[in-house]
Structure formats: structure tokens, C-alpha cells
Design an enzyme around this catalytic site. Structure first.
Site, mmCIF file in Angstrom:
data_model
loop_
_atom_site.group_PDB
_atom_site.id
_atom_site.type_symbol
_atom_site.label_atom_id
_atom_site.label_comp_id
_atom_site.label_asym_id
_atom_site.label_seq_id
_atom_site.Cartn_x
_atom_site.Cartn_y
_atom_site.Cartn_z
ATOM 1 N N CYS A 181 -3.925 -1.200 -5.320
ATOM 2 C CA CYS A 181 -3.072 -0.379 -3.896
ATOM 3 C C CYS A 181 -3.422 1.536 -3.750
ATOM 4 O O CYS A 181 -2.887 1.677 -3.651
ATOM 5 C CB CYS A 181 -1.816 -0.792 -5.122
ATOM 6 S SG CYS A 181 -1.053 -2.460 -5.295
ATOM 7 N N HIS A 203 2.430 4.762 -2.824
ATOM 8 C CA HIS A 203 2.321 3.439 -2.613
ATOM 9 C C HIS A 203 3.944 3.120 -2.634
ATOM 10 O O HIS A 203 4.632 3.383 -3.291
ATOM 11 C CB HIS A 203 1.627 2.792 -3.645
ATOM 12 C CG HIS A 203 1.218 1.866 -3.568
ATOM 13 N ND1 HIS A 203 1.297 0.934 -2.869
ATOM 14 C CD2 HIS A 203 2.248 0.706 -4.076
ATOM 15 C CE1 HIS A 203 1.331 -0.843 -3.044
ATOM 16 N NE2 HIS A 203 1.790 -0.162 -4.282
ATOM 17 N N ASN A 205 4.965 -5.135 -0.994
ATOM 18 C CA ASN A 205 4.107 -4.376 -1.330
ATOM 19 C C ASN A 205 2.766 -4.596 -0.653
ATOM 20 O O ASN A 205 2.476 -6.024 -0.846
ATOM 21 C CB ASN A 205 4.108 -4.869 -2.554
ATOM 22 C CG ASN A 205 2.891 -3.752 -3.697
ATOM 23 O OD1 ASN A 205 2.120 -3.431 -2.607
ATOM 24 N ND2 ASN A 205 3.069 -3.781 -4.699
#
Length: 329
Positions: free
Chosen positions: A123, A256, A286
Site C-alpha cells: 500500500c 493511503h 482499500n
């Protein structure tokens, strides 16, 4: 001998692409119920802020998502394939062991001759990739770089694990970085702590034709939360200090998009008003390395992020990895 003028990397365009299939929390709850797994829209929203996610259909690959996002970024920047001299794809879900996803994207775009490679920092991947491209441009080794974050995380989820399968979506985001005489990327910091690998990992492998280890994503959510808010807070302050600005000077924070609890907690620690935080996790879930460029593209296209504004982009993910990029748009 005349000294060579300093070059900077500036964001010239952005693009995003999401698979057509939208799965709401209610849709997901109904699907999981067939497996005797209980969840609900209320349960997911309360804990994550996620309301829906886009999932790639079977047969749709990371390189296909990345290529479409790249084309949109190139259109936005007004550049042609023959101008691209570097392609970096951040992904943890490549099409193949090799060749790299970046090489596949290069072929799809009809670009030739420039460098093309993948970066794997989960990520944090897009922040890692953008920092890498920035370094090449500053060194005079590239003039027009395509930086992409793309993932099909739905392929590595354990759909019997309620704690993780509701969190993720698929997608791709991209930016074009061009050499410029005026500062674009002002400062960037990358970090990792390899002693924390087990709190977020997919520890499978392919060996001798067989899958070894656990091929699915596993996460210690509480440990990730604690680590994420701590390292992102420190990283934000460090990158601002290097650039000679205060956190208060930031026009937009684009972290993020892990879950809304992390985003809100981080904003409070940095004392950044929530109205100056770009949040897309409710619509995208996500998307790992794709989350930051997707959020940036959404905010540029809806008019929130404007030329001249100061934007802080942050990634955090498995490894454990994290980083920040501070850019003048």
C-alpha cells in the site's frame, strides 16, 4: 563550463480506472451469507467507513487496469506514448511472476525503449514509485515518467475471513511526471521496518509448480492501525521540515485509503481539518497501491486540488513500509 540547470519532477496529469462491477456492502453481505458468514452495511461502515468497492471480473488483469489509468493520465497531461521514457508500476498483484506489469503496460501503450519496471511496497507502493521516478528526473535520467499504482487484491483475499475481505477493492491510478524548471515534488521520504512483516502479509509463493505457504492476505488490524498512525504522523512532519514548510501550510492531505478511522485519527494528530483530507475509501475501499493516485485524480477532476496548491501524499503498508511525498501542483 556552464553548470547544468536543476530539474524538478512535476505532476503534469493524472488518471484513474475502476472495474465496472460495483459491490455494495449489502451485496457483499448477501454473498457472504451464502457461506454462513454474518456481516452488514452498518457493521462495515461503522468500522471502516467503506460503503462499496469495485471488483474486477474474472480474467481482468492488473496490467489492463493499469493501462487504462495510464491512458487517461497521458490524455490529461497531453503526452504521447513516444514521449514516455520511464514506466514504473507499483503493484503487489502482478499479472505474472515475470515479465513485469510495467513491461506489459509499455507494450499496451505502444511506448518503446524507455525503462519499465515494477515496485512492490504494497500500500506504500505508489509513494515509493513516485519517489523513484522523481529521483530519475532530478538526475537527468528521465524526462517524462508514467507512474502507476494498480491492484487486483480481490484475487488474494480469503472470502471466508470477514475481517479482511470487506476491506479491499480493485483499481488503478496513474500520474505523468515531467521534468520542469520549477519545483513540483518538494521532498519525499521512504521507510521500512522489516521486523514487522507478519502484521500484514500474503506469505504464499510458487515453487516447483505448486503454491507453497498461505496465498491469502492476513492482517493484524490493531497492530496495523497503531503502526500506521504513528509512522505517518512522524513522516508528515519530517517531509514538511525538509521542504521548509509547516503542516499547517498543506492545502490537501491525501493519505493511503485504508479505512476512515486511520484517516480521521491521522488528521487529528496532524491538526489538519477533515475538510482538507481527500477521502475516497467510502467509494473505492482499500485499493492498496492504487488508492493514493485514485484519490488524487478524483480530487483534481472535481476541482478540489488546484494548480499551485501544496499536497501531501502518504502511503503505508505491508513490509512494514511507509513514506510521504510533498508536491506543489
Amino acid at each position: 563550463m556552464m553548470e547544468k540547470a536543476m530539474k524538478y519532477a512535476k505532476i503534469a496529469g493524472s488518471g484513474g480506472y475502476l472495474p465496472e462491477r460495483v459491490v455494495t456492502n449489502d451485496d457483499l453481505a448477501a454473498e457472504l451469507a451464502t457461506r454462513q458468514i454474518s456481516t452488514s452495511d452498518e457493521w462495515i461502515v461503522e468500522r471502516t467507513g467503506i460503503r462499496q468497492r469495485h471488483l474486477a471480473e474474472r480474467g481482468v488483469t492488473t496490467s489492463q487496469l493499469a493501462t487504462e489509468a495510464a491512458r487517461r493520465a497521458m490524455d490529461d497531461a497531453g503526452v504521447q506514448a513516444d514521449e514516455i521514457d520511464m514506466i514504473i508500476v507499483a503493484t503487489s498483484t502482478p499479472d505474472y511472476v515475470f515479465p513485469s506489469t510495467a513491461c506489459l503496460v509499455q507494450a499496451n501503450l505502444g511506448a518503446k525503449g524507455g525503462a519499465a519496471f515494477d515496485v512492490q511496497a504494497v500500500c506504500s507502493g505508489f509513494v515509493y514509485a513516485m519517489t523513484t521516478a522523481d529521483s530519475f528526473i532530478r538526475a537527468g535520467r528521465a524526462r517524462c515518467a508514467l507512474v502507476i499504482g494498480a491492484e487486483v487484491f480481490s484475487r488474494i483475499l480469503d472470502w471466508n475471513d470477514r475481517g479482511t475481505c470487506v476491506l479491499f477493492g480493485d483499481g488503478a491510478g496513474a500520474v505523468v511526471l515531467k521534468a520542469a524548471d520549477e519545483p513540483g515534488i518538494l521532498a519525499a521520504h521512504l521507510h521500512a521496518d522489516g521486523s514487522q512483516t507478519k502484521i500484514l502479509c500474503a506469505a504464499g509463493n510458487v515453487a516447483y509448480g505448486d503454491v507453497t505457504g498461505d496465498p491469502f492476505l492476513r492482517m493484524d488490524g490493531q497492530a496495523v492501525f497503531k503502526q500506521a498512525v504513528t509512522v505517518l504522523d512522524r513522516s508528515a512532519r519530517d517531509v514538511c521540515a525538509e521542504a521548509g514548510v509547516e503542516v499547517d501550510d498543506i492545502d490537501w492531505l491525501i493519505p493511503h485509503q485504508a479505512n476512515v478511522r486511520i484517516l480521521n485519527f491521522l488528521a487529528r494528530k496532524l491538526r489538519v481539518p477533515t475538510e482538507r483530507v481527500v477521502i475516497t475509501v467510502d467509494q473505492h475501499a482499500n485499493t492498496s497501491a492504487a488508492s493514493v493516485p485514485l484519490a488524487l485524480d478524483v480530487a483534481r477532476r472535481d476541482g478540489r486540488v488546484k494548480p499551485g496548491q501544496l499536497v501531501l501524499m502518504q502511503g503505508v503498508g505491508g513490509g512494514f513500509t511507509w513514506g510521504s511525498v510533498l508536491a506543489r501542483m
